[in-house]
Design an enzyme around this catalytic site. Structure first.
Site, mmCIF file in Angstrom:
data_model
loop_
_atom_site.group_PDB
_atom_site.id
_atom_site.type_symbol
_atom_site.label_atom_id
_atom_site.label_comp_id
_atom_site.label_asym_id
_atom_site.label_seq_id
_atom_site.Cartn_x
_atom_site.Cartn_y
_atom_site.Cartn_z
ATOM 1 N N GLY A 190 3.172 2.469 0.480
ATOM 2 C CA GLY A 190 3.955 2.468 1.039
ATOM 3 C C GLY A 190 5.003 2.548 -0.138
ATOM 4 O O GLY A 190 4.956 3.096 -0.585
ATOM 5 N N SER A 191 6.099 1.553 0.415
ATOM 6 C CA SER A 191 7.046 1.741 -0.649
ATOM 7 C C SER A 191 7.557 1.219 -1.731
ATOM 8 O O SER A 191 7.781 1.652 -2.613
ATOM 9 C CB SER A 191 7.606 0.645 0.044
ATOM 10 O OG SER A 191 8.307 1.333 1.383
ATOM 11 N N THR A 192 6.034 0.393 -2.383
ATOM 12 C CA THR A 192 5.386 -0.065 -3.965
ATOM 13 C C THR A 192 5.815 1.128 -4.821
ATOM 14 O O THR A 192 5.546 1.266 -5.783
ATOM 15 C CB THR A 192 4.056 -0.890 -4.199
ATOM 16 O OG1 THR A 192 2.992 -0.246 -3.393
ATOM 17 C CG2 THR A 192 4.407 -1.989 -2.886
#
Length: 709
Positions: free
Chosen positions: A408-410
């Site tokens: 995801g956004s990491t």
């Protein structure tokens, strides 16, 4: 009675005797060289046999025979005729005609009787000398065979049979070496071998199974049915009675001197801190060989070198005390100091376990590492689900390195750092960011709807904008994106080389779909492990230099010398200036963005939230993975941490459920590693409580950001 009648009578009697002796009706073998048959033609032999004891009649008969005999003199001795004598066949013509006739008659009769019939098989004729030779050969043959065998055993193959005899008398027992001890970085024992003994039996030497078991059950506890079955197999030379008994029990069995029963060393592996990283440390089998975790990975170093002892046994299987013993000592395995900290590991497990319970998550994972050395300080795996959450056991996988997930956004830090390194953008480069964008007929949107915004690269990462990140990736291009993904370590196993570690899933750019250039930059369409994602933030915190993670701090040899473990040379991924810029941008995520709940009082913290939907993506009920990865203090990064919660219920965002766990774990790590604060605490208190009462919405966007008219 006339003389010729008496002669005929004697001849007939002789023929009957011969016929009875060599009758062809019997199975007796006929001699070719018969015994001598005496036949006298003297007057005393041819006279009638009278049983009348009247002496006068006898004298008259003798006088009459004497007067009528004109061919023999009175003093002539009786002649002996030999049957089958060649000389008898050529008797001189001056012999008595009567005697010659008798001899011929007897000889012809005998030859007729001994001549085989045409219809009968030819009889074997035995000769005395031949029979004697045969008997001698039969008697001598065994002695000759014995002599040949003695020559073979004593001279030709003497070494072979000497070795065989020694093998039957001697028994070689392997001396199991003491397995090395596993400790944490401070010397606290995590795994150690303790002395123990096993009681074994040799069924082939046990005469009475029932009696043997009765004697054993008085001093040791064992499964009677199982042991009885093993002892019944008399072809076997080995049967386990009881495993890993203590020394006192072994001594009691030894004192009884039970035939066929012996004691062997069989140390057992114990884990004093049983619930401290069990799936990381692993376990061993009955033979003291590692079967999981670090026990398996470090088998060669921990096992040592086995020795052996040669003993002699009597026919009943008992050891001969006075016999010569050859002993080759075993070499103890190496002790291994891990990078884990026992106290921090316990605290990390406790915090994640509480959060898994509070959010009803399917599971949780957390890793804490030193960004300078790559040493893993804590690695926790919690199993949740419908049952009571628990710490992953030694038989469970090490989920931090074996299981993959969509980050995801990491993952956005890789896209933005790559664009900064390629100087495609700067932190102040602006983009027009809508709340959604259509890419190749597929709609991508931010987590919260908003009006079109003019955001810089710093704003995009602070607000975790999917649309803004996709626009940056369009400038970076897929070739450069793939380069940095692999440079940070995606698609390959880490330096841990942990058993069962996954390399992740990363497509080759030529295999990208039409939407991959949009999904991969925001952390979809690829899969990584927790340790791979943490390695990205460790690299940024270490000023762009990638250091491989490590679980081993040092080896301690059997002589006490210490040998440091080297995980490899660091590699440069991005420049120091790019890394410093990323540190500052990630600090803004915690200070003013989606990661506020990851803040640690007294320390500057940088990090990134992550929320990824699990497949199937388009069919409810939707399932998510919430995560947060970061480091502290930003001024001089020392500790990096990642927290992942699998399928939290209720709150699903990394900023609301994973960030608070990160904060609690980071507080403990900074305290344990004695890292000095870099900020003043102004009106904040250190919190170490679960985030069950955390806010349910993402913090509002800074109103000072300019909007598009």
């Amino acid at each position: 009675m006339p003389r010729h009648d008496a002669t005929s009578r004697i001849i007939n009697q002789s023929l009957r005797d011969i016929e009875d002796d060599i009758s062809t009706k019997t199975n007796r073998r006929t001699r070719t060289n018969t015994r001598y048959t005496s036949l006298s033609v003297d007057r005393s032999n041819v006279s009638p046999l009278s049983r009348n004891r009247n002496t006068s009649s006898s004298r008259q008969a003798r006088t009459k025979r004497s007067s009528t005999s004109t061919k023999y003199t009175r003093n002539k001795q009786a002649q002996v005729i030999k049957l089958h004598d060649p000389k008898s066949r050529t008797r001189k013509p001056n012999d008595s005609r009567k005697i010659g006739g008798v001899v011929d008659l007897v000889r012809d009769k005998y030859e007729n009787l001994t001549k085989p019939d045409n219809a009968r098989d030819k009889k074997v004729i035995w000769h005395p000398k031949r029979r004697a030779r045969l008997f001698a050969a039969i008697l001598l043959a065994p002695f000759l065979l014995v002599m040949v065998r003695l020559v073979d055993v004593q001279l030709i193959n003497s070494e072979k049979y000497t070795t065989l005899g020694v093998q039957q008398r001697r028994l070689i027992r392997e001396i199991v070496p003491e397995r090395g001890t596993i400790t944490d970085r401070n010397g606290n024992i995590l795994a150690v071998s303790e002395p123990a003994y096993s009681i074994v039996a040799d069924p082939s030497l046990i005469k009475d199974d029932e009696q043997t078991m009765k004697r054993l059950e008085k001093v040791v506890i064992f499964d009677e049915d199982e042991v009885a079955s093993l002892l019944s197999n008399k072809k076997s030379r080995y049967a386990m009675v009881a495993r890993q008994v203590d020394e006192s029990t072994a001594n009691r069995v030894s004192k009884r001197s039970i035939p066929g029963i012996s004691i062997i060393k069989d140390p057992k592996r114990t884990y004093p801190s049983r619930d401290i990283a069990p799936n990381v440390i692993g376990f061993v089998g009955n033979d003291m060989n590692g079967l999981g975790g670090l026990e398996y990975k470090l088998q060669k170093q921990l096992a040592g070198e086995p020795g052996k002892v040669v003993i002699e046994r009597d026919p009943k299987g008992r050891e001969i005390p006075s016999a010569q013993r050859d002993v080759k000592g075993s070499k103890r395995g190496k002790d291994i100091a891990l990078t884990l900290d026992e106290g921090l590991q316990y605290e990390t497990q406790r915090i994640v376990l509480e959060e898994v319970k509070a959010t009803n998550s399917k599971g949780g994972t957390a890793i804490v590492a030193d960004v300078k050395t790559g040493e893993v300080l804590a690695m926790a795996s919690i199993i949740g689900g419908p049952d009571e959450p628990r710490v992953a056991s030694a038989n469970d996988r090490n989920y931090a390195v074996t299981d993959v997930y969509e980050p995801g956004s990491t993952n956005k830090v890789i896209t933005i750092s790559g664009a900064l390194e390629k100087q495609i953008i700067s932190p102040s480069t602006t983009f027009t960011v809508e709340d959604s964008i259509t890419f190749d007929n597929k709609r991508f949107s931010d987590s919260e709807s908003h009006e079109p915004m003019i955001w810089t690269a710093r704003d995009i990462i602070r607000e975790s904008s999917n649309v803004g990140t996709i626009k940056i990736s369009n400038k970076l291009k897929k070739k450069n994106l793939d380069f940095y993904l692999r440079a940070y370590g995606f698609g390959t196993r880490t330096a841990l080389n942990f058993p069962g570690e996954a390399s992740g899933i990363l497509l080759d750019p030529k295999d990208y779909s039409d939407t991959s250039i949009a999904t991969v930059p925001i952390g979809n369409g690829l899969a990584v492990t927790a340790i791979q994602m943490l390695s990205v933030y460790m690299t940024i915190a270490n000023n762009g230099s990638k250091v491989g993670p490590s679980l081993i701090k040092s080896y301690v040899n059997s002589d006490g010398t210490r040998e440091s473990f080297n995980s490899g040379e660091p590699t440069r991924v991005v420049s120091e200036s790019t890394a410093k810029t990323m540190q500052s941008m990630l600090k803004g995520v915690v200070d003013d963005g989606t990661g506020k709940l990851a803040a640690v009082p007294g320390y500057s913290v940088g990090g990134k939230t992550g929320t990824a939907r699990k497949p199937p993506y388009d069919k409810p009920p939707y399932k998510y993975i919430a995560s947060f990865a970061g480091f502290a203090p930003v001024s001089n990064p020392r500790i990096a941490t990642i927290v992942i919660l699998d399928e939290p219920q209720g709150q699903i965002y990394g900023g609301t459920v994973a960030a608070p766990v990160f904060s609690r774990i980071m507080q403990s790590a900074l305290r344990v590693m004695a890292v000095a604060p870099d900020q003043q605490i102004s009106g904040q208190s250190v919190s170490n409580a679960p985030s069950i009462k955390t806010p349910t919405t993402i913090p509002t966007v800074n109103t000072t950001i300019p909007r598009i008219p």
